[in-house]
Design a protein around this motif. Sequence first.
Motif, short mmCIF file in Angstrom:
data_model
loop_
_atom_site.label_atom_id
_atom_site.label_comp_id
_atom_site.label_asym_id
_atom_site.label_seq_id
_atom_site.Cartn_x
_atom_site.Cartn_y
_atom_site.Cartn_z
N GLN A 18 0.74 -1.09 0.07
CA GLN A 18 0.09 -0.18 0.02
C GLN A 18 0.94 1.23 -0.04
O GLN A 18 0.53 2.34 -0.64
CB GLN A 18 -0.87 0.26 1.26
CG GLN A 18 -2.15 1.02 1.19
CD GLN A 18 -1.70 2.25 2.07
OE1 GLN A 18 -0.60 2.33 2.95
NE2 GLN A 18 -2.60 3.19 2.03
N GLN A 19 2.02 1.33 0.81
CA GLN A 19 2.88 2.40 0.95
C GLN A 19 3.75 2.67 -0.31
O GLN A 19 4.34 3.50 -0.54
CB GLN A 19 3.67 2.30 2.16
CG GLN A 19 2.72 2.47 3.23
CD GLN A 19 3.26 2.26 4.66
OE1 GLN A 19 4.59 2.00 4.73
NE2 GLN A 19 2.42 2.17 5.88
N GLN A 20 4.05 1.63 -1.36
CA GLN A 20 5.08 2.02 -2.27
C GLN A 20 4.37 2.52 -3.50
O GLN A 20 5.21 2.81 -4.23
CB GLN A 20 5.40 0.36 -2.85
CG GLN A 20 4.64 -0.48 -3.63
CD GLN A 20 5.02 -1.86 -3.95
OE1 GLN A 20 6.01 -2.30 -3.20
NE2 GLN A 20 4.86 -2.25 -4.97
N PHE A 21 3.14 2.72 -3.63
CA PHE A 21 2.53 3.46 -4.64
C PHE A 21 2.25 4.80 -4.28
O PHE A 21 1.73 5.25 -3.03
CB PHE A 21 1.29 2.74 -5.12
CG PHE A 21 1.49 1.43 -5.75
CD1 PHE A 21 2.04 1.32 -6.99
CD2 PHE A 21 1.32 0.25 -4.81
CE1 PHE A 21 2.45 0.03 -7.33
CE2 PHE A 21 1.59 -0.92 -5.51
CZ PHE A 21 2.06 -1.20 -6.71
N SER A 22 2.71 5.90 -4.94
CA SER A 22 2.23 7.21 -4.84
C SER A 22 0.82 7.74 -4.89
O SER A 22 0.00 6.80 -5.61
CB SER A 22 3.12 8.05 -5.67
OG SER A 22 2.87 8.03 -7.19
N LYS A 23 0.41 8.59 -4.63
CA LYS A 23 -0.86 8.97 -4.44
C LYS A 23 -1.40 9.49 -5.95
O LYS A 23 -0.34 9.84 -6.77
CB LYS A 23 -1.11 10.26 -3.59
CG LYS A 23 -0.97 10.08 -2.20
CD LYS A 23 -1.55 11.28 -1.34
CE LYS A 23 -0.95 10.78 0.26
NZ LYS A 23 -2.23 10.85 1.04
N PHE A 31 -9.90 8.16 -3.38
CA PHE A 31 -9.76 7.51 -1.92
C PHE A 31 -8.66 8.47 -1.44
O PHE A 31 -7.77 9.03 -2.06
CB PHE A 31 -9.37 6.07 -1.76
CG PHE A 31 -10.12 5.20 -2.19
CD1 PHE A 31 -11.53 5.09 -1.93
CD2 PHE A 31 -10.01 4.30 -3.39
CE1 PHE A 31 -12.40 4.19 -2.16
CE2 PHE A 31 -10.89 3.53 -3.84
CZ PHE A 31 -12.17 3.37 -3.35
N ASN A 32 -8.47 8.58 0.14
CA ASN A 32 -7.36 9.46 0.46
C ASN A 32 -6.01 8.79 0.22
O ASN A 32 -5.17 9.37 -0.05
CB ASN A 32 -7.50 9.50 1.99
CG ASN A 32 -8.75 10.46 2.55
OD1 ASN A 32 -8.85 11.43 1.87
ND2 ASN A 32 -9.58 10.17 3.19
N GLU A 33 -5.95 7.47 0.01
CA GLU A 33 -4.63 6.70 -0.03
C GLU A 33 -5.11 5.62 -0.79
O GLU A 33 -6.21 5.23 -1.07
CB GLU A 33 -4.11 6.32 1.18
CG GLU A 33 -3.24 7.38 1.88
CD GLU A 33 -2.87 6.97 3.36
OE1 GLU A 33 -2.35 5.65 3.47
OE2 GLU A 33 -2.16 7.68 4.32
#
Length: 108
Positions: A18-23, A31-33
Amino acid sequence: MKSRSDNFLEGNQFVAIQQQFSKAELNQQIFNEKVVVNSNFFRRSSHGHRVIMSPNDFFYYGRTTDLKLIWQQPEFNHHYFAQQLIQQAQEVMSTPFVLEAEQTYCQI
C-alpha cells in the motif's frame, strides 16, 4: 483492514504494498490513499464472457475512511442511478450480458 471471517493472515506484506505507490492525481482521486485488494478471486468471466469491475470481498487494506467509502453504501434504491440500472437490466434479461452483483456494486 476488512477481511472475511473465514480467512486468516499469514503476514503483513500488504502494508508495504500500500505504501509503495504514490498518491493519484488530485483530479482522479477517489480515496485518501491507495487501497490494497486481493485480486486472486476477481471474477474474470461469467456465462462464457469476460467481465470487468467484479471484485471479491476477501481482503481490503487502507484508511478506515476509504474502506467505509467502499463498504458502507446506502441501499441500492437510494442511489440516483438505481432506476437506470434496473431498467437496463430488464432490457437485457434475455441476454447473457446482465451485470453481476459485484459489477453493480462497483458502479456505486
